[in-house]
Enzyme design. Structure first.
Site, PDB file in Angstrom:
ATOM      1  N   ASP A 266       0.762  -1.171  -0.004  1.00  0.00           N
ATOM      2  CA  ASP A 266      -0.078   0.152   0.021  1.00  0.00           C
ATOM      3  C   ASP A 266       0.873   1.381  -0.077  1.00  0.00           C
ATOM      4  O   ASP A 266       2.046   1.139  -0.425  1.00  0.00           O
ATOM      5  CB  ASP A 266      -0.869  -0.093   1.161  1.00  0.00           C
ATOM      6  CG  ASP A 266      -2.315   0.628   0.827  1.00  0.00           C
ATOM      7  OD1 ASP A 266      -2.355   1.642   0.725  1.00  0.00           O
ATOM      8  OD2 ASP A 266      -3.433   0.108   0.914  1.00  0.00           O
ATOM      9  N   HIS A 289       2.043   1.881  -3.313  1.00  0.00           N
ATOM     10  CA  HIS A 289       1.151   2.914  -3.906  1.00  0.00           C
ATOM     11  C   HIS A 289       1.542   4.371  -3.799  1.00  0.00           C
ATOM     12  O   HIS A 289       0.970   5.193  -4.058  1.00  0.00           O
ATOM     13  CB  HIS A 289      -0.300   2.619  -3.206  1.00  0.00           C
ATOM     14  CG  HIS A 289      -0.718   1.401  -3.568  1.00  0.00           C
ATOM     15  ND1 HIS A 289      -2.134   1.048  -3.099  1.00  0.00           N
ATOM     16  CD2 HIS A 289      -0.257   0.226  -4.135  1.00  0.00           C
ATOM     17  CE1 HIS A 289      -2.641  -0.340  -3.450  1.00  0.00           C
ATOM     18  NE2 HIS A 289      -1.345  -0.625  -4.074  1.00  0.00           N
TER      19      HIS A 289
END
Length: 466
Positions: A266, A289
Site C-alpha cells: 500500500d 502505492h
C-alpha cells in the site's frame, strides 16, 4: 512475585556504561509561491529553520555517556526461542524500565522473542532508551491473537523523550492475516487487522535503525503525537499484501522522516487528517502505492492537512508517485504542500490529485462538496510513467484545485506519449515542463475553456483504489 524478582535481579547487576551513538487565493507567481509556507515559519524556526538543518539537528541523536541501568527482558523470564510466549516477560521488564531514570529496555541480539499484542504505556522516567537488537515476532495465527487488542500489536503511548533504536527486527508474521483480508478474499468481511507498531499520544520520540516487516496491516502508525523523528528505518512487505502502509501519520504535528527504505502493498507513507508540518527527506519507495496525502473526507468527514514537504525521493515500480486523494462529500482542505527532487522509475501515475477517490466494493455516490486542495508545488521531478497520464489532476467541479504549480518536470513514457490531464485544476508552470500542462492555465470549471477540456477527455469516472 515476578516483579520483585525482577527488581532483585536489577539490584545485583552492576550498572552498565553504554556509549549510545545515533548518529481568497494568494498570488500565483514563482516569486510568491514559497510564501505559502510562511504560515508555518514559527514551527520551522522552532525546529531549526530550513529542512536540511532541521533534519540534521533532529534526526541525529547526540552521543551520550553516562551510567545506564540495563533492563534485559531475559532477566524477567523471556526465553527468546521464537516459540515460547514472552509477552508477560516484556510487560514486566517494561514496568521496571519505565519506573527508572536512565534505563535501557533491552531486547538482546541473536534472540527471537514471540510477543502477543501489548501496550507499553507511560509516562516514564527520563531518558528511557528502548534498545531492540534482537527479533520481536508476532504470533502467526490470527486465532492466537489477544482479543483485548484487536487493532494493535506493539503500542507505545503517553511517552516523552524516548529513543527507540538498535538495528533489530520487528516481524508481524502477517501472511495469514493477509489471506483473510476482504481485499484478497471478497467473501470475507472487511474487519481490519492490527497495526504492527504504534506511537500514540507521545512527544519527542526518536526512532532509528530498525526494520519493521510483514505487518498484519499497517506497519508503523504515528497518531496524536508531536515532534517525532524517524531515520534509518526499513519497512518491507510483499507488493500484494493488503493495506500494509509503511508509515501512517494521523492527527500529528512536526514529524520528520529521513533516510528510510519502504516497500509494501500500500502507500509507502500516508498522511491523513489533522496532520501539520510533515517533513520527508531521502525516501526510497517501492513496491507500493506511492507517497500519499489522504485519503480524506470519507463519509462526509472533515479532513485538514497542511505544511507537507517531500524533498529527495526515489520511487520504483509503484502504482502512484506523489498523490493527494480525497473522497467526494468531504470538507476541509489540503494546502501548503511541496514535492521536490523526486525520481520516478516505471511509476504508473507519477503525479496525481484525485478528488474522486473511492476505495469501496460498491459505486460511490456523487457529491458536490469536497476537500479543498490548493497551494501545491511540484518541482524538479523526473522519470518514467507507465500510463499515458503522467500528470493527472482530477478535481471537483464545485471545489476546484487551485494554485497548482509545476516547475522543472520531465516525465516520459518508454512506449508512447505522456500527457497531462486536468479537470477543474487551476495553476501554472514555469521552467521546462514535460509533458506540457497548458490545461492548468485554461481550466476554469464552467467557462468555455473548461468545456473544451471536457470535449478532449472522457467524463471523470468514479475512481477505485490505485
Amino acid at each position: 512475585m515476578e516483579k520483585i524478582l525482577g527488581l532483585f535481579t536489577l539490584l545485583i547487576i552492576p550498572l552498565l556504561i553504554i556509549n549510545v551513538s545515533c548518529s481568497g487565493e494568494e498570488s500565483s507567481s514563482p516569486q510568491s509561491i514559497n510564501l505559502w509556507f510562511d504560515g508555518y515559519a514559527e514551527e520551522e524556526q522552532e525546529y531549526g529553520g530550513e529542512l536540511q538543518d532541521e533534519m540534521d539537528s533532529f534526526l541525529m541523536l547526540k552521543s551520550e555517556k553516562g551510567a545506564r541501568i540495563p533492563v534485559n527482558v531475559d532477566s524477567f523470564g523471556a526465553v527468546g526461542d521464537g516459540l515460547a510466549d514472552d509477552t508477560q516477560a516484556f510487560q514486566n521488564a517494561w514496568d521496571v524500565a519505565c519506573s527508572l531514570k536512565d534505563a535501557v529496555f533491552l531486547v538482546p541480539e541473536n534472540r527471537r522473542y514471540k510477543v502477543n499484542a501489548t501496550k507499553f504505556v507511560g509516562p516514564c522516567e527520563r531518558n528511557l532508551i528502548i534498545q531492540v537488537s534482537g527479533i520481536i515476532v508476532a504470533p502467526e495465527e490470527p486465532d492466537d491473537w489477544n482479543p483485548k487488542y484487536s487493532k494493535i500489536w506493539l503500542s507505545f503511548s503517553k511517552l516523552n523523550g524516548v529513543k527507540i533504536q538498535g538495528g533489530g527486527i520487528i516481524d508481524g508474521s502477517g501472511s495469514k492475516w493477509w489471506a483473510t483480508s476482504c481485499k484478497i478474499n471478497k467473501k470475507n468481511p472487511c474487519k481490519g487487522a492490527p497495526t504492527a507498531v504504534t506511537i500514540d499520544s507521545s512527544s519527542g520520540i526518536r526512532v532509528k535503525d530498525l526494520t519493521i516487516q510483514f505487518a498484519q496491516q499497517m506497519h508503523f502508525t504515528i497518531s496524536r503525537s508531536e515532534a517525532i523523528r524517524i531515520s534509518g528505518v526499513h519497512i518491507n512487505a510483499p507488493s500484494d499484501s493488503p493495506n500494509t502502509d509503511g508509515i501512517h501519520i494521523t492527527d500529528s504535528t512536526n514529524v520528520a522522516i529521513q533516510n528510510c527504505h519502504i516497500g509494501t502493498g500500500d502507500d509507502c507513507i500516508s498522511i491523513v487528517n489533522a496532520s501539520k508540518n510533515i517533513k520527508m527527506k531521502s525516501i526510497q519507495c517501492g513496491p507500493g502505492h506511492g507517497i500519499s496525502i489522504g485519503s480524506l473526507g470519507k463519509d462526509n468527514s472533515t479532513g485538514i492537512v497542511t505544511g507537507v514537504v517531500l524533498d529527495m525521493a526515489k520511487l520504483t515500480g509503484t502504482k502512484n508517485g506523489v498523490r493527494i486523494k480525497t473522497w467526494q462529500g468531504g470538507s476541509g482542505y489540503v494546502k501548503a504542500v511541496r514535492f521536490e527532487n523526486v525520481e520516478m522509475i516505471d511509476v504508473e501515475n507519477p503525479i496525481i490529485i484525485d478528488q474522486f477517490y473511492c476505495d469501496s466494493p460498491t459505486t460511490c455516490m456523487n457529491h458536490t462538496s469536497a476537500v479543498k486542495i490548493s497551494q501545491v508545488i511540484y518541482r524538479n521531478i523526473r522519470g518514467t510513467s507507465r500510463s499515458p497520464n503522467a500528470m493527472k489532476f482530477a478535481c471537483s467541479d464545485t471545489v476546484p484545485c487551485s494554485n497548482i504549480v509545476l516547475n522543472n518536470i520531465n516525465l516520459e513514457r518508454e512506449n508512447g506519449i505522456a500527457e497531462t490531464f486536468c479537470n477543474c485544476a487551476i495553476g501554472f508552470d514555469y521552467g521546462v515542463v514535460l509533458p506540457k500542462a497548458d490545461c492548468l492555465k485554461s481550466s476554469s470549471c464552467g467557462g468555455t475553456q473548461e468545456d473544451n477540456q471536457k470535449q478532449k477527455h472522457d467524463p471523470i469516472p468514479t475512481h477505485t483504489e490505485l
